[in-house]
Design a protein around this motif. Sequence first.
Motif, PDB file in Angstrom:
ATOM      1  N   CYS A  92       0.806  -1.220   0.000  1.00 14.89           N
ATOM      2  CA  CYS A  92       0.000   0.000   0.000  1.00 14.89           C
ATOM      3  C   CYS A  92       0.844   1.277   0.000  1.00 14.89           C
ATOM      4  O   CYS A  92       0.342   2.340  -0.338  1.00 14.89           O
ATOM      5  CB  CYS A  92      -0.959   0.012   1.187  1.00 14.89           C
ATOM      6  SG  CYS A  92      -0.168   0.230   2.792  1.00 14.89           S
ATOM      7  N   CYS A  99      -4.867  -1.139  -0.941  1.00 12.19           N
ATOM      8  CA  CYS A  99      -5.405  -1.329   0.409  1.00 12.19           C
ATOM      9  C   CYS A  99      -6.929  -1.283   0.312  1.00 12.19           C
ATOM     10  O   CYS A  99      -7.504  -0.229   0.048  1.00 12.19           O
ATOM     11  CB  CYS A  99      -4.899  -0.235   1.350  1.00 12.19           C
ATOM     12  SG  CYS A  99      -5.573  -0.363   3.016  1.00 12.19           S
ATOM     13  N   HIS A 109      -0.270   3.212   7.196  1.00 10.64           N
ATOM     14  CA  HIS A 109       0.252   3.552   5.867  1.00 10.64           C
ATOM     15  C   HIS A 109       1.274   4.687   5.974  1.00 10.64           C
ATOM     16  O   HIS A 109       2.361   4.605   5.400  1.00 10.64           O
ATOM     17  CB  HIS A 109      -0.891   3.967   4.925  1.00 10.64           C
ATOM     18  CG  HIS A 109      -0.390   4.505   3.623  1.00 10.64           C
ATOM     19  ND1 HIS A 109      -0.048   3.687   2.570  1.00 10.64           N
ATOM     20  CD2 HIS A 109      -0.136   5.773   3.225  1.00 10.64           C
ATOM     21  CE1 HIS A 109       0.381   4.447   1.567  1.00 10.64           C
ATOM     22  NE2 HIS A 109       0.329   5.709   1.945  1.00 10.64           N
TER      23      HIS A 109
END
Length: 147
Positions: A92, A99, A109
């Motif tokens: 991601c 994601c 993230h």
Amino acid sequence: MRIKNEIEYVIRILLYLTKYGQDRIISSNEISEAEEIPHLFSLRILKKLEKAGLVNIYKGARGGYQLTKPSEEITLRDAIETIEPIISIKGCVNDPESCNLRRGECAVHRAFNEIQMDFIKKLEARNFKELAEETYKDCNCDCNTTK
């Protein structure tokens, strides 16, 4: 996370070429034997290093391999990207759309993105001239003599 054996072999080959290939062309047999890399595997890696622009291949009876540029211009990032073109600690980070829960909009993230950026900067900061000097400095074998 674990570095693949193939990346380790790339690093070992680049270190060897840095140490012994400044003034001469080195055969694949010499590299394979010295670095204990299976010969056919080293040939495949050397071809990838050529494709990445890090190694020149010289054909013929006196052929072999040599770095394309000074070793201080070749970084650990260059070595890794020979095998893994995209350095990514989590999918991601490079592709937030992958994601399926938060589309890259979460603290995890952002944390992984920061860690990945720091990791890449550190890879870029280490060059093969420095690494070879450190690697061979305290070596108790014949690696400090010219082959």
